[in-house]
Motif scaffolding. Sequence first.
Motif, PDB file in Angstrom:
ATOM      1  N   ASP A   6     -12.601  32.211  39.565  1.00 30.98           N
ATOM      2  CA  ASP A   6     -12.139  33.422  40.222  1.00 30.98           C
ATOM      3  C   ASP A   6     -13.136  33.949  41.239  1.00 30.98           C
ATOM      4  N   GLU A   7     -14.429  33.564  41.113  1.00 29.73           N
ATOM      5  CA  GLU A   7     -15.418  34.091  42.036  1.00 29.73           C
ATOM      6  C   GLU A   7     -15.225  33.544  43.447  1.00 29.73           C
ATOM      7  N   ARG A   8     -14.547  32.403  43.573  1.00 31.88           N
ATOM      8  CA  ARG A   8     -14.342  31.809  44.884  1.00 31.88           C
ATOM      9  C   ARG A   8     -13.168  32.484  45.594  1.00 31.88           C
ATOM     10  N   VAL A   9     -13.371  33.719  45.971  1.00 26.91           N
ATOM     11  CA  VAL A   9     -12.317  34.497  46.604  1.00 26.91           C
ATOM     12  C   VAL A   9     -12.202  34.126  48.080  1.00 26.91           C
ATOM     13  N   SER A  10     -13.329  33.935  48.763  1.00 23.75           N
ATOM     14  CA  SER A  10     -13.330  33.599  50.178  1.00 23.75           C
ATOM     15  C   SER A  10     -14.609  32.855  50.494  1.00 23.75           C
ATOM     16  N   PRO A  11     -14.601  32.057  51.586  1.00 24.32           N
ATOM     17  CA  PRO A  11     -15.830  31.361  51.979  1.00 24.32           C
ATOM     18  C   PRO A  11     -16.981  32.324  52.226  1.00 24.32           C
ATOM     19  N   LEU A  12     -16.684  33.492  52.826  1.00 21.87           N
ATOM     20  CA  LEU A  12     -17.734  34.464  53.097  1.00 21.87           C
ATOM     21  C   LEU A  12     -18.361  34.963  51.801  1.00 21.87           C
ATOM     22  N   GLN A  13     -17.519  35.231  50.816  1.00 24.00           N
ATOM     23  CA  GLN A  13     -18.039  35.716  49.537  1.00 24.00           C
ATOM     24  C   GLN A  13     -18.914  34.657  48.878  1.00 24.00           C
ATOM     25  N   VAL A  14     -18.506  33.405  48.957  1.00 27.01           N
ATOM     26  CA  VAL A  14     -19.312  32.328  48.383  1.00 27.01           C
ATOM     27  C   VAL A  14     -20.676  32.280  49.055  1.00 27.01           C
ATOM     28  N   LYS A  15     -20.693  32.333  50.376  1.00 22.80           N
ATOM     29  CA  LYS A  15     -21.957  32.283  51.112  1.00 22.80           C
ATOM     30  C   LYS A  15     -22.883  33.420  50.694  1.00 22.80           C
ATOM     31  N   ASP A  16     -22.313  34.615  50.605  1.00 17.63           N
ATOM     32  CA  ASP A  16     -23.122  35.778  50.249  1.00 17.63           C
ATOM     33  C   ASP A  16     -23.652  35.674  48.823  1.00 17.63           C
ATOM     34  N   ARG A  17     -22.804  35.209  47.913  1.00 12.84           N
ATOM     35  CA  ARG A  17     -23.231  35.132  46.515  1.00 12.84           C
ATOM     36  C   ARG A  17     -24.285  34.051  46.299  1.00 12.84           C
ATOM     37  N   VAL A  18     -24.139  32.929  47.006  1.00 13.98           N
ATOM     38  CA  VAL A  18     -25.165  31.889  46.907  1.00 13.98           C
ATOM     39  C   VAL A  18     -26.488  32.435  47.423  1.00 13.98           C
ATOM     40  N   TYR A  19     -26.435  33.097  48.565  1.00 13.97           N
ATOM     41  CA  TYR A  19     -27.650  33.696  49.136  1.00 13.97           C
ATOM     42  C   TYR A  19     -28.281  34.690  48.166  1.00 13.97           C
ATOM     43  N   GLU A  20     -27.473  35.571  47.604  1.00 15.76           N
ATOM     44  CA  GLU A  20     -27.999  36.607  46.710  1.00 15.76           C
ATOM     45  C   GLU A  20     -28.605  36.004  45.441  1.00 15.76           C
ATOM     46  N   LEU A  37     -36.991  22.839  47.447  1.00 16.24           N
ATOM     47  CA  LEU A  37     -35.637  23.337  47.212  1.00 16.24           C
ATOM     48  C   LEU A  37     -34.676  22.277  47.745  1.00 16.24           C
ATOM     49  N   ARG A  38     -34.319  21.337  46.887  1.00 14.72           N
ATOM     50  CA  ARG A  38     -33.498  20.207  47.311  1.00 14.72           C
ATOM     51  C   ARG A  38     -32.016  20.584  47.298  1.00 14.72           C
ATOM     52  N   GLU A  39     -31.338  20.254  48.380  1.00  7.24           N
ATOM     53  CA  GLU A  39     -29.929  20.618  48.509  1.00  7.24           C
ATOM     54  C   GLU A  39     -29.090  20.072  47.366  1.00  7.24           C
ATOM     55  N   ALA A  40     -29.333  18.822  46.992  1.00  3.46           N
ATOM     56  CA  ALA A  40     -28.526  18.208  45.933  1.00  3.46           C
ATOM     57  C   ALA A  40     -28.682  18.969  44.619  1.00  3.46           C
ATOM     58  N   THR A  41     -29.902  19.391  44.314  1.00  3.16           N
ATOM     59  CA  THR A  41     -30.157  20.148  43.087  1.00  3.16           C
ATOM     60  C   THR A  41     -29.465  21.505  43.137  1.00  3.16           C
ATOM     61  N   LEU A  42     -29.557  22.158  44.294  1.00  2.00           N
ATOM     62  CA  LEU A  42     -28.979  23.500  44.424  1.00  2.00           C
ATOM     63  C   LEU A  42     -27.455  23.468  44.432  1.00  2.00           C
ATOM     64  N   GLU A  55     -26.844  27.420  54.614  1.00  2.00           N
ATOM     65  CA  GLU A  55     -26.830  28.726  55.267  1.00  2.00           C
ATOM     66  C   GLU A  55     -27.700  29.734  54.505  1.00  2.00           C
ATOM     67  N   ALA A  56     -27.676  29.655  53.181  1.00  2.00           N
ATOM     68  CA  ALA A  56     -28.513  30.552  52.377  1.00  2.00           C
ATOM     69  C   ALA A  56     -29.995  30.279  52.634  1.00  2.00           C
ATOM     70  N   LEU A  57     -30.359  29.011  52.731  1.00  2.00           N
ATOM     71  CA  LEU A  57     -31.755  28.653  52.967  1.00  2.00           C
ATOM     72  C   LEU A  57     -32.236  29.168  54.325  1.00  2.00           C
ATOM     73  N   VAL A  58     -31.375  29.107  55.335  1.00  2.00           N
ATOM     74  CA  VAL A  58     -31.743  29.631  56.652  1.00  2.00           C
ATOM     75  C   VAL A  58     -31.948  31.145  56.585  1.00  2.00           C
ATOM     76  N   ARG A  59     -31.056  31.838  55.907  1.00  2.00           N
ATOM     77  CA  ARG A  59     -31.206  33.297  55.759  1.00  2.00           C
ATOM     78  C   ARG A  59     -32.475  33.636  54.996  1.00  2.00           C
ATOM     79  N   LEU A  60     -32.768  32.860  53.975  1.00  2.00           N
ATOM     80  CA  LEU A  60     -33.960  33.115  53.170  1.00  2.00           C
ATOM     81  C   LEU A  60     -35.232  32.778  53.929  1.00  2.00           C
TER      82      LEU A  60
END
Length: 220
Positions: A6-20, A37-42, A55-60
Amino acid sequence: MSLSGDERVSPLQVKDRVYERLREALIDQVFAPGEPLREATLTELYGVSKTPIREALVRLQQDGLVEIAAYRGARASSYTEADLAEIFEAREILECECVRRAAAAPGPEIGERLAATVDSAERAIAAGDLAAGAASLDEFDEVLFEQLKNALLDEIRQRLSMHLRRVGRVNLTPESVARSLAEHRTIIAAVVAHDPDGAEEALRAHLRSVQRQQIEALGI
């Protein structure tokens, strides 16, 4: 930690939640400074594709929590002594103004709110929960920062808070937290007495003590 269902409501929400979630993991030292921080692991950890991870890694990286190097990938950022000096200089400038405003404020409300955070920290520590105690002391800072009432400064404060929380997790011991509690009580006493000079002096002493401890704990 998966973002499926249910958390996958929208792509934007997913991006924000991964970042957070990744941001909080970095702050809480789930990923230690310098750790890859390996992409495959994350992607496996968070149950998402590589795109929101990247995208989260770039923001971070923009937040200063991640370092990304060509051909080497991403890793949790580390701190130098110069980094800590800048962080604590910014903190001292902002918090000293805040604590002066808190001490000059009429009535007992701010002093009572500050005392409540330290009381909560003491209860958590007595129960053996250092992480909860540290979180309560983070709330002490948030009460102080509320005195800014300046949107531009608040943006700076939010970024600064991420690094302060992260650095503060390095030297989390019963001794360091007990010492910090005593220093916070001294600050509160000056705020309750409506003594801006005394409050600022106590805060500066606390911040410089913490800075010395963090430099020692990080071995830099």
